[in-house]
Design an enzyme around this catalytic site. Structure first.
Site, mmCIF file in Angstrom:
data_model
loop_
_atom_site.group_PDB
_atom_site.id
_atom_site.type_symbol
_atom_site.label_atom_id
_atom_site.label_comp_id
_atom_site.label_asym_id
_atom_site.label_seq_id
_atom_site.Cartn_x
_atom_site.Cartn_y
_atom_site.Cartn_z
ATOM 1 N N PRO A 199 8.440 -16.860 8.328
ATOM 2 C CA PRO A 199 9.057 -16.932 9.646
ATOM 3 C C PRO A 199 10.591 -16.181 9.703
ATOM 4 O O PRO A 199 11.305 -16.851 9.645
ATOM 5 C CB PRO A 199 9.219 -18.374 9.388
ATOM 6 C CG PRO A 199 9.324 -18.737 7.917
ATOM 7 C CD PRO A 199 8.223 -17.594 7.431
ATOM 8 N N CYS A 200 10.351 -14.948 9.816
ATOM 9 C CA CYS A 200 11.511 -14.166 10.120
ATOM 10 C C CYS A 200 12.259 -14.544 11.433
ATOM 11 O O CYS A 200 13.526 -14.120 11.576
ATOM 12 C CB CYS A 200 11.234 -12.604 10.061
ATOM 13 S SG CYS A 200 10.105 -11.945 11.048
ATOM 14 N N HIS A 201 11.600 -14.925 12.245
ATOM 15 C CA HIS A 201 12.081 -15.559 13.516
ATOM 16 C C HIS A 201 13.164 -16.602 13.257
ATOM 17 O O HIS A 201 13.890 -16.868 14.301
ATOM 18 C CB HIS A 201 11.122 -16.014 14.530
ATOM 19 C CG HIS A 201 10.300 -17.374 13.816
ATOM 20 N ND1 HIS A 201 9.307 -17.053 13.122
ATOM 21 C CD2 HIS A 201 10.508 -18.577 14.224
ATOM 22 C CE1 HIS A 201 8.969 -18.326 13.041
ATOM 23 N NE2 HIS A 201 9.659 -19.265 13.588
#
Length: 204
Positions: free
Chosen positions: A174-176
């Site tokens: 989850p780089c978001h």
């Protein structure tokens, strides 16, 4: 004369519309034979999602790539063939679990992913950052500086940004959830609209 007749027969055969169900069964048979022969190094499929069509690709080690349509799926497959193996096949059966977990995530029935990951497309510090990104919990966000501190290198803020921007497994890794220190989005491989959509989904 026979050659001419054979050419005409072949032309007629190739110009005959093929039933979609027949094509699907033939492809499934090809997929099964390739699986039995152990000749698929990279299996892939595409799925529809609220953030557009996603390409999913897996090696025997695990999920290796999630790609947005904006990345150009054909180009992504070409890169996979160059970096990992040219033995690639559209094989949805191998991606069923990943597809199901993503469907559950978008339906807000799943907060973490259980699929095995293959992080071989990343190296060194980038891979280290990507290993730690799932520690940011669903619905939470952290700054690039926070992540730099999390991986033990508080001065590597730019490098963290690069690791997030080159994450080969967006959504699942989850780089978001990583934002600029002023709270603005920062870059994202799927574009700002996709990043915003994922953050809103998790905040709902």
């Amino acid at each position: 004369m026979n050659d001419i007749r054979n050419d005409d027969d072949l032309t007629a055969l190739l110009s005959t519309p093929v039933d979609a169900d027949v094509l699907s069964r033939l492809h499934r048979r090809l997929e099964e034979r390739a699986e039995r022969a152990n000749v698929i190094d990279i299996a892939y499929t595409t799925i529809d999602s609220p953030v557009g069509k996603l390409l999913l690709a897996a090696t025997p080690k695990g999920l290796v790539r999630v790609a947005y349509a904006s990345e150009d799926h054909d180009k992504v497959l070409q890169t996979l063939s160059e970096k990992l193996s040219p033995r690639i096949l559209d094989a949805p059966q191998r991606l069923q679990v990943v597809a199901r977990e993503l469907d559950e995530y978008f339906a807000q029935h799943r907060r973490t992913f259980d699929v095995t990951l293959d992080l071989s497309l990343s190296r060194g510090f980038r891979q280290l950052v990507q290993i730690h990104l799932p520690e940011i919990e669903y619905g939470q966000t952290r700054s690039y500086r926070d992540v730099a501190e999390l991986v033990g290198n508080p001065n590597a803020v730019r490098a963290v940004g690069t690791a997030c921007a080159t994450n080969p497994l967006p959504i699942v890794v989850p780089c978001h959830r990583v934002l600029r220190s002023d709270g603005t989005l920062g870059g994202y491989i799927g574009g700002p609209e996709a990043k915003t959509a994922l953050l809103h989904l998790e905040a709902a």
